[in-house]
Design a protein around this motif. Structure first.
Motif, PDB file in Angstrom:
ATOM      1  N   THR A  40      37.672  21.470  55.903  1.00 17.82           N
ATOM      2  CA  THR A  40      38.116  20.088  55.743  1.00 17.82           C
ATOM      3  C   THR A  40      39.451  20.048  55.014  1.00 17.82           C
ATOM      4  N   TRP A  41      40.327  19.182  55.486  1.00 15.34           N
ATOM      5  CA  TRP A  41      41.561  18.845  54.757  1.00 15.34           C
ATOM      6  C   TRP A  41      41.491  17.371  54.400  1.00 15.34           C
ATOM      7  N   ARG A  42      41.809  17.063  53.138  1.00 18.84           N
ATOM      8  CA  ARG A  42      41.790  15.673  52.699  1.00 18.84           C
ATOM      9  C   ARG A  42      43.133  15.292  52.109  1.00 18.84           C
ATOM     10  N   ALA A  76      41.555  12.228  56.429  1.00 17.74           N
ATOM     11  CA  ALA A  76      41.067  13.604  56.339  1.00 17.74           C
ATOM     12  C   ALA A  76      40.991  14.184  57.746  1.00 17.74           C
ATOM     13  N   VAL A  77      40.865  15.504  57.826  1.00 19.56           N
ATOM     14  CA  VAL A  77      40.624  16.199  59.093  1.00 19.56           C
ATOM     15  C   VAL A  77      39.441  17.131  58.873  1.00 19.56           C
ATOM     16  N   ILE A  78      38.442  17.018  59.747  1.00 23.88           N
ATOM     17  CA  ILE A  78      37.223  17.817  59.635  1.00 23.88           C
ATOM     18  C   ILE A  78      37.033  18.621  60.916  1.00 23.88           C
ATOM     19  N   MET A 240      40.194   6.610  59.121  1.00 24.75           N
ATOM     20  CA  MET A 240      38.981   7.324  58.747  1.00 24.75           C
ATOM     21  C   MET A 240      39.164   8.802  59.072  1.00 24.75           C
ATOM     22  N   PRO A 241      38.276   9.669  58.579  1.00 24.95           N
ATOM     23  CA  PRO A 241      38.435  11.105  58.843  1.00 24.95           C
ATOM     24  C   PRO A 241      38.545  11.404  60.336  1.00 24.95           C
ATOM     25  N   LEU A 242      39.526  12.221  60.682  1.00 24.29           N
ATOM     26  CA  LEU A 242      39.709  12.675  62.055  1.00 24.29           C
ATOM     27  C   LEU A 242      38.761  13.851  62.291  1.00 24.29           C
ATOM     28  N   ARG A 250      37.505  27.050  62.329  1.00 27.35           N
ATOM     29  CA  ARG A 250      38.557  26.759  61.360  1.00 27.35           C
ATOM     30  C   ARG A 250      39.290  25.481  61.749  1.00 27.35           C
ATOM     31  N   LEU A 251      40.057  24.981  60.780  1.00 25.16           N
ATOM     32  CA  LEU A 251      40.891  23.817  61.030  1.00 25.16           C
ATOM     33  C   LEU A 251      42.071  24.190  61.916  1.00 25.16           C
TER      34      LEU A 251
END
Length: 290
Positions: A40-42, A76-78, A240-242, A250-251
């Protein structure tokens, strides 16, 4: 039987059931995330606690005094596995059901909409307790039904950037503009000046009322493989989180945005801009077309 002939209690009972389903889907997705936190990146993380996603998804309420047009964002990106992806799609389906039902209630029983928005916290006592402690109030419709952005295919990279040039343009007639001015203080000198300006142009002219939109985050997705329609990239506005499919666990490569939105317009002005540069009726943000 149509919604107009259905008793209100029937529609409210349906709303209760849809809201319960939404909370259940959120609980399932949050549990999956917390049991096995994915990459996760926030943006501006305030904590590393995995319950942040649960809190973000359950944030569907007005704070006291909050402008109804404003929403709280969770950028964020999940990188989600198949189970979490499916759970997020279920959340979006439940949100769409609530959006559709509230539109039906608004159309058939418009006076009941306020009651519909205030009754739902009591369905879940722990939510009601959180809302009272946090100073929150009624259901915030936009935050309730806004969809989670979900990438349709694996993504190789995501480029995030502020978009600060958005605006909405509403066409208004001279007569409508006059009525809007008269609703203000028509005895004020600056309003009288604008009324005289308005009287000097043709009555059939169409004007443009411009509303500048708040800065928003835009994500440019670059797919690992072309989509079925041949496209290799897609741009999404995200509040909202992507959610992206986990590619090799992995991201995707991320280009993070600036810490704050730019203070001035970042996009070049279009050469075919149809509005005059100077506002014609400042009190109403109304422009003339070229």
């Amino acid at each position: 039987m149509t919604d107009a002939t259905l008793p209100l209690y029937h529609l409210l009972h349906e709303l209760d059931a849809h809201f319960d389903q939404l909370v259940a889907t959120i609980e399932r997705a949050a549990a999956l995330y917390e049991f096995n936190p994915p990459p996760t990146w926030r943006f501006h993380p305030d904590a590393n606690d995995p319950i942040w996603l649960r809190e973000a998804l359950l944030d569907m309420w007005h704070q006291q005094g909050q402008d109804g047009r404003e929403t709280r964002n969770y950028i964020a990106v999940i990188a989600a596995n198949d189970d979490l992806l499916a759970a997020c799609h279920q959340i979006n389906h439940a949100k769409a059901n609530i959006s559709d039902l509230l539109a039906r209630i608004k159309q058939s029983h418009p006076n009941a909409l306020s009651d519909a928005k205030s009754r739902l916290p009591g369905r879940h006592p722990y939510i009601d307790d959180i809302l009272r402690k946090s100073g929150f109030a009624r259901l915030h419709l936009k935050q309730c039904w806004r969809q989670l952005p979900i990438a349709p295919a694996p993504v190789s990279r995501v480029r995030l950037a502020w978009y600060s040039s958005g605006r909405s343009i509403k066409r208004v007639s001279v007569q409508e503009a006059e009525q809007k001015l008269l609703q203000l203080d028509s005895d004020a000198p600056h309003i009288r000046i604008q009324l005289r300006k308005l009287a000097s142009i043709p009555s059939g002219e169409i004007l443009a009322q411009v509303q500048t939109q708040a800065p928003l985050m835009r994500a440019n997705l670059f797919f690992v493989e072309p989509l079925a329609d041949g496209h290799t990239r897609r741009a999404l506005n995200i509040a909202m989180p992507l959610i992206v499919p986990a590619n090799e666990g992995r991201l995707p490569h991320l280009k993070a945005p600036a810490e704050t939105p730019p203070a001035t317009r970042t996009r070049a002005k279009r050469s075919d801009e149809k509005l005059e540069d100077d506002v014609y009726l400042p009190s109403l943000r109304i422009y003339r077309y070229r």
